[in-house]
Design a protein around this motif. Sequence first.
Motif, mmCIF file in Angstrom:
data_model
loop_
_atom_site.group_PDB
_atom_site.id
_atom_site.type_symbol
_atom_site.label_atom_id
_atom_site.label_comp_id
_atom_site.label_asym_id
_atom_site.label_seq_id
_atom_site.Cartn_x
_atom_site.Cartn_y
_atom_site.Cartn_z
ATOM 1 N N SER A 216 43.023 54.444 -4.401
ATOM 2 C CA SER A 216 43.019 53.979 -5.761
ATOM 3 C C SER A 216 43.729 54.975 -6.787
ATOM 4 O O SER A 216 43.361 56.095 -6.514
ATOM 5 C CB SER A 216 41.481 53.909 -6.091
ATOM 6 O OG SER A 216 40.977 52.971 -5.226
ATOM 7 N N THR B 20 41.001 56.772 -12.486
ATOM 8 C CA THR B 20 40.493 55.958 -13.619
ATOM 9 C C THR B 20 41.172 56.304 -15.028
ATOM 10 O O THR B 20 41.540 57.428 -14.945
ATOM 11 C CB THR B 20 38.858 55.732 -13.693
ATOM 12 O OG1 THR B 20 38.301 57.164 -13.897
ATOM 13 C CG2 THR B 20 38.183 55.012 -12.665
ATOM 14 N N ASP B 21 41.111 55.489 -16.113
ATOM 15 C CA ASP B 21 41.909 56.120 -17.369
ATOM 16 C C ASP B 21 41.461 57.309 -17.706
ATOM 17 O O ASP B 21 42.016 58.091 -18.357
ATOM 18 C CB ASP B 21 41.453 55.076 -18.376
ATOM 19 C CG ASP B 21 42.439 53.745 -18.135
ATOM 20 O OD1 ASP B 21 43.333 53.769 -17.275
ATOM 21 O OD2 ASP B 21 41.811 52.663 -18.908
ATOM 22 N N LYS C 155 43.082 60.123 -15.709
ATOM 23 C CA LYS C 155 44.785 60.077 -15.822
ATOM 24 C C LYS C 155 45.185 61.170 -16.496
ATOM 25 O O LYS C 155 44.731 61.742 -17.305
ATOM 26 C CB LYS C 155 45.230 58.847 -16.235
ATOM 27 C CG LYS C 155 45.164 57.562 -15.134
ATOM 28 C CD LYS C 155 45.809 56.575 -15.534
ATOM 29 C CE LYS C 155 46.105 55.493 -14.191
ATOM 30 N NZ LYS C 155 46.721 54.431 -14.467
ATOM 31 N N GLU D 6 34.191 54.765 -7.952
ATOM 32 C CA GLU D 6 35.348 54.926 -8.381
ATOM 33 C C GLU D 6 35.398 55.930 -9.594
ATOM 34 O O GLU D 6 36.914 56.321 -9.985
ATOM 35 C CB GLU D 6 36.324 53.702 -8.793
ATOM 36 C CG GLU D 6 35.482 53.042 -10.123
ATOM 37 C CD GLU D 6 36.331 51.596 -10.547
ATOM 38 O OE1 GLU D 6 36.177 51.219 -11.525
ATOM 39 O OE2 GLU D 6 37.098 51.153 -9.658
ATOM 40 N N ASP D 7 34.479 56.368 -10.159
ATOM 41 C CA ASP D 7 34.243 57.202 -11.386
ATOM 42 C C ASP D 7 34.499 58.548 -10.978
ATOM 43 O O ASP D 7 34.646 59.592 -11.662
ATOM 44 C CB ASP D 7 32.784 56.968 -12.140
ATOM 45 C CG ASP D 7 33.092 55.900 -12.989
ATOM 46 O OD1 ASP D 7 33.954 55.435 -13.426
ATOM 47 O OD2 ASP D 7 31.991 55.289 -13.197
ATOM 48 N N LYS E 172 46.781 49.933 -9.891
ATOM 49 C CA LYS E 172 45.304 50.472 -9.789
ATOM 50 C C LYS E 172 44.629 50.716 -8.534
ATOM 51 O O LYS E 172 44.116 51.564 -8.419
ATOM 52 C CB LYS E 172 44.259 49.322 -10.557
ATOM 53 C CG LYS E 172 42.925 49.840 -10.808
ATOM 54 C CD LYS E 172 42.125 48.937 -11.630
ATOM 55 C CE LYS E 172 40.657 49.347 -11.749
ATOM 56 N NZ LYS E 172 40.865 50.628 -12.575
ATOM 57 N N HIS E 173 44.997 49.987 -7.574
ATOM 58 C CA HIS E 173 44.715 50.251 -6.077
ATOM 59 C C HIS E 173 45.832 49.876 -5.307
ATOM 60 O O HIS E 173 46.679 49.200 -5.625
ATOM 61 C CB HIS E 173 43.387 49.388 -5.649
ATOM 62 C CG HIS E 173 42.486 49.541 -6.542
ATOM 63 N ND1 HIS E 173 41.322 50.441 -6.597
ATOM 64 C CD2 HIS E 173 41.719 48.806 -7.586
ATOM 65 C CE1 HIS E 173 40.525 50.141 -7.296
ATOM 66 N NE2 HIS E 173 40.662 49.325 -8.182
#
Length: 575
Positions: free
Chosen positions: A23, A26-27, A30, A391-392, A559-560
């Motif tokens: 993955s 996350t934003d 980034k 995912e965080d 995204k993934h």
Amino acid sequence: MLDQEDLDRLQEAEGNPNKFIVSAPTDRHKLGVTTVICLILNRTIGSGIFILPATVLKGTDSIGITLIIWAFAGIVALAALLVWLELSLSIPRYELDGNEVSVPRSGGEKNYLEYIYGNPKSLTTCVYGVLFIVLGNLSGNAIGFGSYIMEAAALPNHDAAIRGLAIAALTTACLLHAISRKGGIYLNNAFAFMKVAVLLLIIVAGLAKLGGASLGSGSAVPTNNFDIHTSFSQPRKDVPSYATSFVYALYPYTGFMQPFYVLSEVKRPQGVFARATIATMVSVVVLYILVNVAFFSVVSKAAIMDTGLNIASEFFQLIFGTAVAGRVMSGIIAFSIYGNIIVMTFTACRVKQEIAKEGILPYSKFFASDTTTLGAKIWAKIHPSETQQEEDLEKSPTAALLLHWIFSVLLIAWTSGQTTAVAYQILINLYTYVIMLLLSFFVAAGLLYLRWRNPQVWKEISVNFRPWGGSTAALVVSVVTAVLLVVAFVPPADDSPFALSAQHFEWYIIPTVGLGGLLLGGAYFVVFRYVVPRVKGKQLVVERVPIIVSDDHGGWVQKHEIVKFLWGVTDDDEK
């Protein structure tokens, strides 16, 4: 947002032993514009700008020509940046809702070479994989780090101690990025800002000296290096010395490649990315020319030509009139090199992860996977409300970091039969010939092929970035790199600073080994594509399925990615 089909694919992949998911961050994890700029600055500003002005001058024997070479090298680097931008924002391409779209992906030139030279399947991946996995590191710079640490501490250059410091630098950099992705990024950015401050200090001090000012107890009298009657007089005559000098001047500029290696992790890559990278590299070119002017304002040409001095350390000694200032500068150079190692470790391991995703390595799944960092796990325990989902938590390609570390240390061991000074030169020159020149030639020539094969098709594909001058940038890079690759086989003059008596290894060693890497990659392809399947009686099937979403600014991002490795029956077995 993911649609139901994407969610179903991810759920199926989680339960399939032959598949795994990688993955993108996350934003909030980034890389923003500041970090993109700092990736370039931290890699570009290393030891090169502090020591190579003297090397380039020795290769030309002319202050004026040396400054021209640094300026022209900057122009070529900017042209290469335009080539990388055009390709990175155009490929790879995927079908989405019946339309082809470009989706920026980490891996840098790996993606471009695979797109351009796609047949036979896996050949380009194997050749590039062998070259980058073995040489895509800064083992040479790490040796330089050890040397300058010893110099700053006023200790004798003991080879074993220097190599120990080199391995320690490589190890701590890998551990840093494995433990905390965010910590590595923050440190990278801090290094970049401090390096720019050092360059500005050198520029101000040098220009002040040129104006007749005195700093500390140093002399206020500038050199006569810029006398129009002497700055271009009696230059060297042999072409190989000029070519090698140009390569040395070009080397520090190649830091522009770094953000392209991690493009999947960049926020809005189709937005401000191009403007940010171009502005950064233009600034670097200006800084480098001014630093050269500052050095030559203080250190005389005779002093540089007659000794093997470290021009940056000599600069500070002459400015401040004390030997301690020179040792401090050696410490700054070591600090700067370590910043290089930090950024290259962060970016290169992502490329090696992308190579592993192609299934060409032993234990490819292991090296292609991400793991949650130790720092993220500790943070989640301390602040559980901020990390409600897996995912965080930030992840790092820990196994790829291990692969990066192994080959970095192996290169140091491979050169252990040489003095550290010679080992440094061999490793730096190998990296330069293969990663900087050879791969850049194939990328730029490949872009020319794409542009000229079907101009209208490529015009539609490259809608996200079209450089000024059309094919000019690719033509400049391909011609310049081709010339440098060929001239490397021409012996330098006996009195050249790049002759055997000065470098302690023959001129043909580097290009021969560099081109031999292509043959090694080809041999690896034959084993991977034909020998291993025949032995196993099965063929490796590799599938990479991207999960693509909008970045809310009109662009598309990955995204993934669902990666599948499966050894299936060969065509012979089916018959």
